[in-house]
Scaffold this motif. Structure first.
Motif, PDB file in Angstrom:
ATOM      1  N   THR A  39       0.832  -1.209   0.000  1.00  0.00           N
ATOM      2  CA  THR A  39       0.000   0.000   0.000  1.00  0.00           C
ATOM      3  C   THR A  39       0.861   1.251   0.000  1.00  0.00           C
ATOM      4  O   THR A  39       0.598   2.219  -0.729  1.00  0.00           O
ATOM      5  N   THR A  96       2.393   1.750  -3.398  1.00  0.00           N
ATOM      6  CA  THR A  96       1.361   2.198  -4.351  1.00  0.00           C
ATOM      7  C   THR A  96       1.066   3.677  -4.170  1.00  0.00           C
ATOM      8  O   THR A  96       0.946   4.440  -5.149  1.00  0.00           O
ATOM      9  N   GLN A  97       0.963   4.101  -2.904  1.00  0.00           N
ATOM     10  CA  GLN A  97       0.709   5.521  -2.631  1.00  0.00           C
ATOM     11  C   GLN A  97       1.855   6.391  -3.127  1.00  0.00           C
ATOM     12  O   GLN A  97       1.631   7.447  -3.737  1.00  0.00           O
ATOM     13  N   LYS A  98       3.080   5.968  -2.862  1.00  0.00           N
ATOM     14  CA  LYS A  98       4.234   6.756  -3.287  1.00  0.00           C
ATOM     15  C   LYS A  98       4.298   6.877  -4.811  1.00  0.00           C
ATOM     16  O   LYS A  98       4.583   7.948  -5.356  1.00  0.00           O
ATOM     17  N   VAL A  99       4.050   5.762  -5.503  1.00  0.00           N
ATOM     18  CA  VAL A  99       4.083   5.803  -6.971  1.00  0.00           C
ATOM     19  C   VAL A  99       3.005   6.728  -7.508  1.00  0.00           C
ATOM     20  O   VAL A  99       3.237   7.526  -8.426  1.00  0.00           O
ATOM     21  N   LYS A 100       1.803   6.647  -6.897  1.00  0.00           N
ATOM     22  CA  LYS A 100       0.703   7.503  -7.364  1.00  0.00           C
ATOM     23  C   LYS A 100       1.010   8.976  -7.100  1.00  0.00           C
ATOM     24  O   LYS A 100       0.741   9.848  -7.948  1.00  0.00           O
ATOM     25  N   GLN A 101       1.603   9.263  -5.922  1.00  0.00           N
ATOM     26  CA  GLN A 101       1.960  10.643  -5.611  1.00  0.00           C
ATOM     27  C   GLN A 101       3.000  11.188  -6.584  1.00  0.00           C
ATOM     28  O   GLN A 101       2.900  12.324  -7.052  1.00  0.00           O
ATOM     29  N   ASN A 141       3.505  10.214  -9.622  1.00  0.00           N
ATOM     30  CA  ASN A 141       2.853  10.421 -10.918  1.00  0.00           C
ATOM     31  C   ASN A 141       2.049  11.720 -10.931  1.00  0.00           C
ATOM     32  O   ASN A 141       2.052  12.459 -11.932  1.00  0.00           O
ATOM     33  N   GLN A 142       1.364  11.999  -9.816  1.00  0.00           N
ATOM     34  CA  GLN A 142       0.586  13.241  -9.741  1.00  0.00           C
ATOM     35  C   GLN A 142       1.487  14.470  -9.737  1.00  0.00           C
ATOM     36  O   GLN A 142       1.194  15.481 -10.369  1.00  0.00           O
TER      37      GLN A 142
END
Length: 366
Positions: A306, A309-314, A316-317
């Protein structure tokens, strides 16, 4: 202390296991003990197999220890990578490649020990093979000498035949002059007359020739027999030189082939025994219910997954936002007239400097 060592052998996370119950720690200590003793069996088996190759105890112990450590590392890795899931089919599918690898390791471990267990029977098979190889070797080497020896025997027989023929002629002449003397043949007159003396002289001449022939052919026969004796000695030496190779026919491959000629049933069950030992940690982990350790490990893995996943999404944003801001900034700059005129002026100055420099170069070349 011993439990900690066996838990280390199982490849489990000791930090998580310390927070689990005693039963959970005992379960993984049992799995680790199986891994450890499988490696010990691998060390003993490979040590014996290598001893049959190198015929040196210390070399066999050294490489056997390396092989045992390799098996220990493989088993520990296999057990530690099997994760308990809620779907038994997925667990079996996950464990299938590891079970195949365990079967290969079981074969490698069991064969040397089978050779030790059936050592006497294997020695008997190898002895029979050595005897057969010795006879075959003698026959093959004899083929190189037999034609020459047969030729020499024929020469001796021919020389002896000449002597026999000469003896027959001499004996016939002896009978002739004796019969002439007795009057039973020839002239029929009793006594030693002229005919008798003539035949006696002819016999004596043949007898002298026979003695000379015996002496000459005897020397030839002695020379031929000496040559045959030399060939026999050479043949015996060649056989003696090749015999150590046959005596040394006791290596690993020879013993494996000899074991293959024994009944397969006992060997097969020994293999099954080692297969059961090698796959025991895997089977035990598959059959064991999902325990406290598995839940805590799954929780930690889910937390890490988790977080990643959060770090990758951040990231990307952040990248998308930065690109959007850059596009807007450069779009605003593009519409400013002052910046356009400034860049135009600088471009004109650069072109003038390039033209002047080109002119100077051309002038110098004249």
């Amino acid at each position: 202390m011993l439990q900690r060592f066996f838990i280390f052998c199982s490849g489990a996370d000791t930090r998580i296991l310390e927070t689990c119950s005693n039963g959970e720690r005992t379960k993984y200590a049992g799995i680790g003990a199986t891994v450890f003793f499988t490696a010990v069996m691998a060390f003993i088996a490979s040590g014996y197999a290598l001893y049959t190759v190198f015929d040196n105890v210390w070399t066999a112990v050294f490489f056997g220890l390396i092989w045992g450590l390799l098996i220990f590392n493989l088993d520990r890795y296999i057990v530690s990578t099997i994760k308990k899931r809620d779907n038994i089919k997925k667990e079996i599918l996950q464990a299938t490649p590891r079970i195949i690898l365990a079967a290969i390791i079981a074969v490698v471990i069991s064969k040397p020990l089978e050779m030790k267990i059936f050592e006497k029977e294997i020695d008997q098979v190898i002895l029979e093979e050595k005897n057969a190889m010795t006879l075959a070797n003698k026959e093959q080497l004899a083929l190189q000498y037999t034609p020459k020896i047969e030729q020499l025997n024929q020469e001796i027989a021919a020389l002896k035949g000449e002597i026999a023929a000469k003896e027959a002629e001499t004996n016939a002449l002896y009978d002739t002059y004796i019969s002439e003397a007795e009057g039973t043949a020839g002239t029929g007159l009793l006594g030693k007359g002229p005919v008798y003396r003539e035949k006696r002289e002819k016999h004596d001449a043949y007898l002298a020739e026979l003695q000379q022939l015996k002496q000459a052919n005897g020397e030839k026969i002695a020379a031929i027999e000496a040559e045959m004796a030399a060939l026999d000695a050479e043949y015996a030496q060649v056989v003696a030189n090749s015999q150590p190779i046959i005596d040394g026919f006791d290596g690993l491959m020879a013993r494996i082939n000899a074991m293959g000629k024994l009944p397969w049933f006992p060997s097969f069950f020994i293999f099954l025994l080692f297969l059961a030992i090698e796959t025991a940690p895997i089977i035990a982990k598959l059959l064991a219910p999902k325990g406290e350790y598995d839940y805590k490990l799954e929780e930690e893995e889910s937390v890490v997954a988790t977080w990643v996943t959060q770090k990758v999404k951040q990231r990307n944003q952040v990248l998308a936002t930065d690109l959007a801001i850059n596009d807007k900034v450069y779009a605003d700059i593009k519409s400013e007239e002052e910046l356009y005129n400034y860049k135009k002026q600088k471009a004109e100055e650069l072109l003038r400097l390039q033209a002047d420099k080109f002119h100077e170069v051309q002038v110098k070349g004249l």
